[in-house]
Design an enzyme around this catalytic site. Structure first.
Site, mmCIF file in Angstrom:
data_model
loop_
_atom_site.group_PDB
_atom_site.id
_atom_site.type_symbol
_atom_site.label_atom_id
_atom_site.label_comp_id
_atom_site.label_asym_id
_atom_site.label_seq_id
_atom_site.Cartn_x
_atom_site.Cartn_y
_atom_site.Cartn_z
ATOM 1 C CB THR A 14 -0.841 -0.034 1.283
ATOM 2 O OG1 THR A 14 -1.669 -1.205 1.197
ATOM 3 C CG2 THR A 14 -1.724 1.249 1.480
ATOM 4 C CG ASP A 58 -1.262 -7.046 -2.062
ATOM 5 O OD1 ASP A 58 -1.913 -6.083 -2.251
ATOM 6 O OD2 ASP A 58 -1.211 -7.781 -1.219
ATOM 7 C CB SER A 60 -1.497 -11.256 -0.710
ATOM 8 O OG SER A 60 -2.135 -10.669 0.329
ATOM 9 C CG ASP A 91 -2.229 -7.687 4.001
ATOM 10 O OD1 ASP A 91 -2.554 -6.853 4.826
ATOM 11 O OD2 ASP A 91 -2.649 -7.759 2.743
ATOM 12 C CB THR A 277 -0.026 -22.186 21.227
ATOM 13 O OG1 THR A 277 -1.369 -21.625 21.597
ATOM 14 C CG2 THR A 277 0.985 -20.676 21.306
HETATM 15 N N1 ASP Z 1 -2.337 -5.545 0.813
HETATM 16 C C1 ASP Z 1 -1.495 -4.525 1.167
HETATM 17 C C2 ASP Z 1 -0.288 -5.666 1.110
HETATM 18 O O1 ASP Z 1 0.147 -6.216 1.930
HETATM 19 C C3 ASP Z 1 -1.385 -4.158 2.710
HETATM 20 C C4 ASP Z 1 -0.365 -3.286 2.820
HETATM 21 O O2 ASP Z 1 0.276 -2.941 2.040
HETATM 22 O O3 ASP Z 1 -0.470 -3.000 4.231
HETATM 23 O O4 ASP Z 1 0.784 -5.560 0.329
#
Ligand code: ASP
Length: 342
Positions: A14, A58, A60, A91, A277
Site C-alpha cells: 500500500t 502486494d 500477498s 499483510d 499454539t
Molecule cells: N495488501 C497490502 C499488502 O500487504 C496491505 C499493505 O500494504 O499494508 O501488500
C-alpha cells in the site's frame, strides 16, 4: 562521524500506491518519487539510495524466492550502506521479516521493514512517519559507528519490534503489529527510546546471505471436530516435508485415536511435525495436559513461544539448507536469531 547511508528497498504494498488508491495500481518507486511525497527526507542528515523490485507486488504475492531476492539485494549493497529500510506490504511482512532474519547470517547492520495502511500520497497517511522513523532507526549508531539495532526489525506506528517476533494484528488500525512474546525494541515518542537489553548485541564478522528456502511445508489449523481424513489427505501431499500444526492453548489437540493415528502415519513417512499454539501469546508446553501427550510420544517438535510465521519460515530455511532429520530437529529447537526464547 561520517554521514550515515541508508538503502531503501521498495518491494510493493500500500505504501507505494499512487494518489488514486481506487485503481490499486502499483508502480516501481524510486527516490525521486519518495522525495516528492516526503520532502522531509531532504532535511534528514542521511545519504539515501534506493532500489525497487522491477514489478512491485502486494505482499500477498510474496513467495520464498522474493525473500531470497531481498536478502540478495542487501548482500549486494551491504558494504555500501550502513542500514537498510525495506518498504513492504503489511499483510505478510511478519513472514518476510522472519525469513530475512534467518537468511542474513551474521547481520550486523539494521534491516528495518516498514509499510503503511494508507498510501504515501494520501492526506492522512501513516506512511510518512513510518518511513522517516524507520530511516532514523536504520541510521542510529554509537560513537564507534556500530549500529544501534543490528538485526531485522519491523517499525510500525511508533513501535519497533524484532522482525521474527511480529504478527499483524489489525486489518485497519495504524497500530497493525505486535510482538506478543517479546518486548518492543524501541518506542518512538518525543524521543526514540531503545530497550537495549532487548536488542541483539552487535557482533563483528562478515554477512553470509543464504539463498535457499524449501517450500514443501504446510500449516494445519486444528479446530474442534476436525476430521482425521481431511488431515490424512493434507499430510499425503507428494513432496511434503514438514507441517506446523496450530494447536489449542499450551499446545493441545484431540485425543481421538483416528487423529493420533494419522499423525503417526505421517511421522512414519518422515514428515516433521511442529506444534505451535493458536494463542496470541504464551507458549507450547507439550505434556502439560493429557491432550498433548500424544505429540510428545510422536516426536512432534515444540515451537515453544515462536510465532507461526517464524516457525513456518524457519522450517523452510532449515529444509533449504538440506539438513537431515536429526539436524533439523536440533536446528528447529535452537534459536537462530532470537525468534524463540531459549
Ligand atoms: N495488501 C497490502 C499488502 O500487504 C496491505 C499493505 O500494504 O499494508 O501488500
Amino acid at each position: 562521524m561520517n554521514q550515515r547511508s541508508i538503502l531503501i528497498i521498495y518491494t510493493g504494498g500500500t505504501i507505494g500506491m499512487l494518489a488514486d488508491p481506487r485503481t490499486g495500481a502499483l508502480r516501481p518507486m524510486d527516490l525521486a518519487h519518495l522525495e516528492e511525497q516526503v520532502p522531509e527526507l531532504d532535511r534528514m542528515n542521511v545519504r539515501l539510495g534506493s532500489r525497487s523490485f522491477e514489478t512491485p507486488i502486494d505482499s500477498s504475492d510474496m513467495r520464498p524466492a522474493d525473500w531470497v531476492r531481498i536478502a540478495q539485494i542487501i548482500g549486494e549493497d551491504y558494504e555500501s550502506y550502513d542500514g537498510f529500510v525495506v518498504l513492504h506490504g503489511s499483510d505478510t511482512m511478519a513472514y518476510t521479516a522472519s525469513a530475512l532474519s534467518y537468511l542474513l547470517e551474521g547481520l550486523n547492520k539494521p534491516v528495518i521493514l516498514t509499510g503503511s495502511q494508507l498510501p504515501i500520497g494520501t492526506i492522512r497517511t501513516d506512511a510518512k512517519e513510518n518511513l522517516i522513523t524507520a530511516i532514523e532507526v536504520a541510521a542510529a549508531c554509537d560513537e564507534h559507528g556500530r549500529a544501534t539495532v543490528p538485526e531485522v526489525a519491523v517499525y510500525f506506528e511508533y513501535s519497533l519490534y524484532r522482525g521474527n517476533r511480529t504478527v499483524k494484528v489489525h486489518a485497519e488500525r495504524f497500530e497493525a503489529f505486535r510482538s506478543p512474546n517479546y518486548p518492543r525494541l524501541a518506542e518512538a515518542g518525543v524521543h526514540l527510546k531503545y530497550d537495549r537489553s532487548a536488542i541483539l548485541p552487535f557482533r563483528e564478522g562478515p554477512l553470509k546471505v543464504h539463498e535457499h528456502m524449501n517450500d514443501q511445508v504446510g500449516v494445519i489449523r486444528l479446530f474442534p471436530g476436525i476430521r482425521a481424513e481431511w488431515i490424512r489427505h493434507a499430510l499425503s501431499t507428494p513432496g511434503l516435508r514438514a507441517v506446523v500444526l496450530t494447536t489449542f492453548g499450551s499446545g493441545n489437540g484431540p485425543t481421538d485415536p483416528a487423529f493420533v493415528a494419522v499423525l503417526r502415519e505421517a511421522r512414519e513417512r518422515g514428515i516433521t511435525l511442529v506444534n505451535a499454539t493458536q494463542c496470541f501469546g504464551g507458549q507450547v508446553e507439550q505434556g502439560r495436559y493429557t491432550t498433548s501427550q500424544a505429540f510428545v510420544e510422536l516426536g512432534v517438535l515444540s515451537a515453544k513461544d515462536m510465532t507461526v510465521e517464524a516457525a513456518v519460515t524457519k522450517l523452510m530455511f532449515l529444509l533449504g539448507q538440506g539438513l537431515g532429520t536429526n539436524e533439523l530437529v536440533e536446528g528447529f529447537g535452537t534459536s537462530i536469531c532470537g525468534e524463540v526464547t531459549a
